[in-house]
Design a protein around this motif. Structure first.
Motif: not given
Lengths: 387, 207
Positions: A69-70, A207-208, A216, A250-251, A253-254, A256-259, A261, A263, B131, B148, B168
């Protein structure tokens, strides 16, 4: 049965004491560590195996989420070389202070080396609050603290993984061995890079498409554990592997989906990481601290002044004024997550003894308590001076 | 198949509950021209005949190409924060895609980010992370965007998109073709398309 009760007690008391600390204006971590101390006081036969296991998972996820995340490598930019000078200066000073301290107390060469490394990691989250409150984030020292925080942990972890390897030989190995260790680290990083670029993005796409529930999210957890395990295979420590694994996904996209993240956050910050902090508290031995009072005081002083002096001199060199340098110096003083992980590992590998461990944990608590106060004072002093 | 059926049910449910269609094109005003303006409400208890089900079934295999919003507001990597804020003031959109000179999608900016920047001092303490701190210092789109973004390709189907959205909890997804941004697909796009088809079908049946 009692293990269940102890876990339940820990998670509950960690949140409760953390909140209590927050309410009286002390950083959260201090309360969480206190919860662990209370476990040792309240329960006679603590199921150490289970708590230790959860704490290990906690340390893995602490560093995994730090990478995940950071630490965005894209964010890692230095507008000018100037930001680099104070950063390096405080790292070098902290290391020298730690090493010299160890030597002065007749520690072995390795133990002193470890202290030098352990004096290093910075956790600026507690200072961030102060900087934001006083609207000082965008100032020169503010941005310097931010860029410093990135580099600190990475450098500390890198040197730490080398020192951990030294321990296996129980002495400082010959040059060839050092090269071999560095080689192993490079190979590990290379493998992680290849996997992160070619394999994992594809795995996440599969996985998606899976019908299995939460595929995921599971894959993210698997990544954390896999990278931790792979690092151990290479003779590095699992949490360092997890940190690399976090950066690796961390880069994607799948991943790092907000959902997803939120979880991962729930698992890490809701359960595992608090257990790790509590475990640290549980490991402290209050009685040794009492017996070694002056040693504890000195180590706290050395660890804090190393950062302060290095930060102050480094920023003075690049033209910060007195108070700005003071803000930077006090801003890089606090330690938390990474520091505690390194200390636990040092204790586990018996590089440092119980007294040093307890004293250093106390140093962490003191640093997060006084650093925000010092930063606030320095900023206000500067504002007064400038009218 | 399970999922398809349940999707259909939820669509028809939403449909009747928004019968008068108030404010349904608010979000994508540019689409208004294409949509029929006058939408009479559906009969409260219109029994869904088998053929409508079939019709909606085929809908699930439509491609994103036919569904997405093409006219979108986007920003460039060096667009300043001020401009971005004024864009948010002007349009009701939730996300702004960020593209480079070659029109390749490099990131997105959403309302959460803007809120974080504007209300930094009010954010709960757990949001005080590196961040957010670095984002709040950013001056251009590139420095504050999410690097991303999740994307979907132009030839993916409605089912692909709805799967992603429901699994999602995504409301909108950027559509790309060879890495280049071509549009945005939102939940509303999907619902509007399905509603349109249902209405056509009902009309056919009445005739």
């Amino acid at each position: 049965m009692s293990a269940l009760l102890q876990l339940l007690f820990l998670i509950f008391s960690v949140k409760l004491l953390g909140e209590a600390a927050e309410r009286v204006g002390i950083p959260l971590v201090a309360g969480e560590i206190l919860a662990g101390v209370s476990l040792g006081v309240l329960f006679l036969d603590v199921d150490t195996d289970i708590i230790t296991f959860f704490a290990k998972l906690g340390s893995i996820f602490l560093l995994f989420t730090a990478g995940y995340k950071e630490v965005s490598l894209k964010n890692l930019k230095f507008d000018s070389v100037t930001a680099l000078v104070p950063t390096l200066s405080q790292i070098v000073f902290a290391f020298i202070f730690g090493f010299a301290f160890g030597r002065a107390f007749n520690f072995s060469f390795l133990e002193s080396l470890f202290l030098g490394v352990a004096f290093n990691p910075t956790s600026i989250t507690v200072v961030l609050g102060t900087l934001i409150d006083l609207n000082y984030l965008s100032s020169r020292p503010g941005t310097a603290i931010l860029s410093s925080a990135f580099l600190d942990d990475i450098i500390a972890l890198f040197f730490f993984s080398i020192v951990v390897n030294f321990v296996r030989y129980n002495r400082v190995p010959p040059v060839m061995m050092i090269l071999l260790i560095a080689g192993k680290i490079l190979v590990f990083l290379f493998i992680m890079y290849i996997l992160g670029t070619y394999l994992f993005p594809r795995l996440f796409i599969y996985a998606e498409k899976m019908h299995a529930k939460e595929a995921v999210f599971s894959l993210v957890v698997v990544t954390a554990l896999f990278s931790a395990y792979l690092a151990e295979l290479f003779g590095l420590h699992s949490s360092i592997g997890a940190f690399t694994g976090g950066i690796m996904v961390s880069e994607i996209p799948l991943a790092k989906l907000p959902d997803i993240q939120s979880k991962v956050d729930g698992l890490a910050h809701g359960v595992l990481i608090p257990l790790f902090f509590a475990f640290i508290g549980f490991l402290i031995d209050p009685y040794t601290l009492k017996n070694t009072g002056s040693f504890t005081l000195l180590i706290i002083f050395a660890a804090l002044s190393g950062k302060l002096a290095g930060g102050f001199i480094g920023s003075k060199v690049i033209g910060f004024d007195f108070y700005e340098s003071l803000i930077f110096g006090t801003g890089v003083m606090p330690r938390a997550g990474v520091e505690l992980v390194i200390l636990t590992i040092g204790r586990e590998l018996q590089i440092i003894n119980q007294e040093t461990f307890s004293a250093m944990v106390l140093m962490v608590v003191v640093s997060i308590l006084i650093s925000p106060i010092c930063v606030r004072w320095a900023i206000q002093a500067r504002q007064r001076k400038n009218g | 198949m399970d999922r398809t059926l349940s999707l259909k049910n939820s669509f028809s449910g939403k449909n009747t509950s928004q019968g008068n269609g108030k404010g349904e094109t608010e979000e994508f005003p540019k689409q208004r021209g294409k949509q029929p303006d006058n939408r009479p409400g559906f009969p409260e208890s219109s029994p869904l005949s088998k053929s409508i089900d079939d019709r909606l079934g085929t809908c699930l295999w439509m491609t994103i190409d036919e569904l997405m919003t093409r006219e979108i507001v986007k920003v460039y990597e060096n667009t300043s924060i001020e401009e971005i804020l004024s864009l948010y003031g002007k349009y009701p959109y939730h996300i702004l895609p960020v593209v480079n000179d070659k029109n390749e999608l490099v990131g997105i900016i959403d309302l959460d980010i803007i809120l974080e920047i504007l209300l930094l001092c009010l954010m709960p303490r757990e949001k005080h992370t590196l961040t957010t701190a670095i984002r709040s210092l950013g001056a251009t789109a590139k420095e504050i965007m999410i690097t991303h973004p999740i994307t979907i390709s132009l030839d993916a189907t409605l089912k692909n998109a709805s799967d992603l959205m429901i699994k999602y909890r995504l409301d909108r997804i950027c559509v790309i073709e060879d890495g280049k941004l071509v549009g945005i697909i939102s939940k509303r796009n999907l619902i509007e398309e399905i509603c349109k088809r249902r209405k056509e079908k009902l009309k056919e049946e009445i005739d």
